[in-house]
Design an enzyme around this catalytic site. Sequence first.
Site, short mmCIF file in Angstrom:
data_model
loop_
_atom_site.label_atom_id
_atom_site.label_comp_id
_atom_site.label_asym_id
_atom_site.label_seq_id
_atom_site.Cartn_x
_atom_site.Cartn_y
_atom_site.Cartn_z
N CYS A 110 54.11 52.09 48.45
CA CYS A 110 55.12 52.06 49.51
C CYS A 110 56.46 51.97 48.80
O CYS A 110 56.53 52.18 47.58
CB CYS A 110 54.87 50.95 50.53
SG CYS A 110 55.10 49.27 49.98
N HIS A 112 40.75 39.85 34.50
CA HIS A 112 40.58 38.43 34.83
C HIS A 112 40.42 38.16 36.32
O HIS A 112 39.76 37.20 36.70
CB HIS A 112 41.81 37.63 34.36
CG HIS A 112 41.95 37.54 32.87
ND1 HIS A 112 42.79 36.64 32.25
CD2 HIS A 112 41.36 38.25 31.88
CE1 HIS A 112 42.71 36.80 30.94
NE2 HIS A 112 41.85 37.77 30.68
C1 RB5 Z 1 59.68 51.69 54.35
O1 RB5 Z 1 61.04 51.90 54.56
C2 RB5 Z 1 59.48 50.45 53.50
O2 RB5 Z 1 59.81 49.32 54.26
C3 RB5 Z 1 58.06 50.36 53.00
O3 RB5 Z 1 57.77 51.49 52.27
C4 RB5 Z 1 57.75 49.22 52.05
O4 RB5 Z 1 58.71 49.14 51.04
C5 RB5 Z 1 57.45 47.94 52.62
O5 RB5 Z 1 57.18 46.98 51.86
#
Ligand code: RB5
Length: 157
Positions: A65, A98
């Site tokens: 993300c 671990h």
């Molecule tokens: C998306 O904008 C972002 O919030 C997501 O990809 C992530 O970083 C959340 O932790």
Amino acid sequence: MRVAVACDHGGYPLKATVLEAVRSQGHEVLDLGTFSPERVDYPDYAEKLARALQDGSAERGILLCGSGVGACIAANKFPGIFAAICHDTYSAHQGVEHDAMNVLCLGARIIGPELARELVEAFLNATYSDSGRYAVRVEKIRLFEENFSNTRQSSND
Ligand code: RB5
């Protein structure tokens, strides 16, 4: 082994690099999306990846993300998922050896493609020790999962 990869739109820019890094280590990829830069919700992709590990469709997972944080939090809500953000290679292999880490979380807005490649390699080439003090500690974590689900069950009675 088969490695599930999933991302939201924040992780999408790094996905192609990660897929390539997994394949270059001789592993099979299970690509769970997202498949475009369109905005999506990271918990949905964390869930897809967690379920793929739970049902045995993949042995390990890589979740992307923007920061790695949200996806990691969401993935760790699923029993059997040991997810961690590792933006250094020591943690990427030591977490497996671990701590039985089975999902590597990466932040595509934090790291670049070269580091991502090295992190994927470190993660995939590492093996869980599964003995001695490491196994004792991991078993204690597994018991947290078990006790938590029992607590929830009894509060529903
Ligand atoms: C998306 O904008 C972002 O919030 C997501 O990809 C992530 O970083 C959340 O932790």
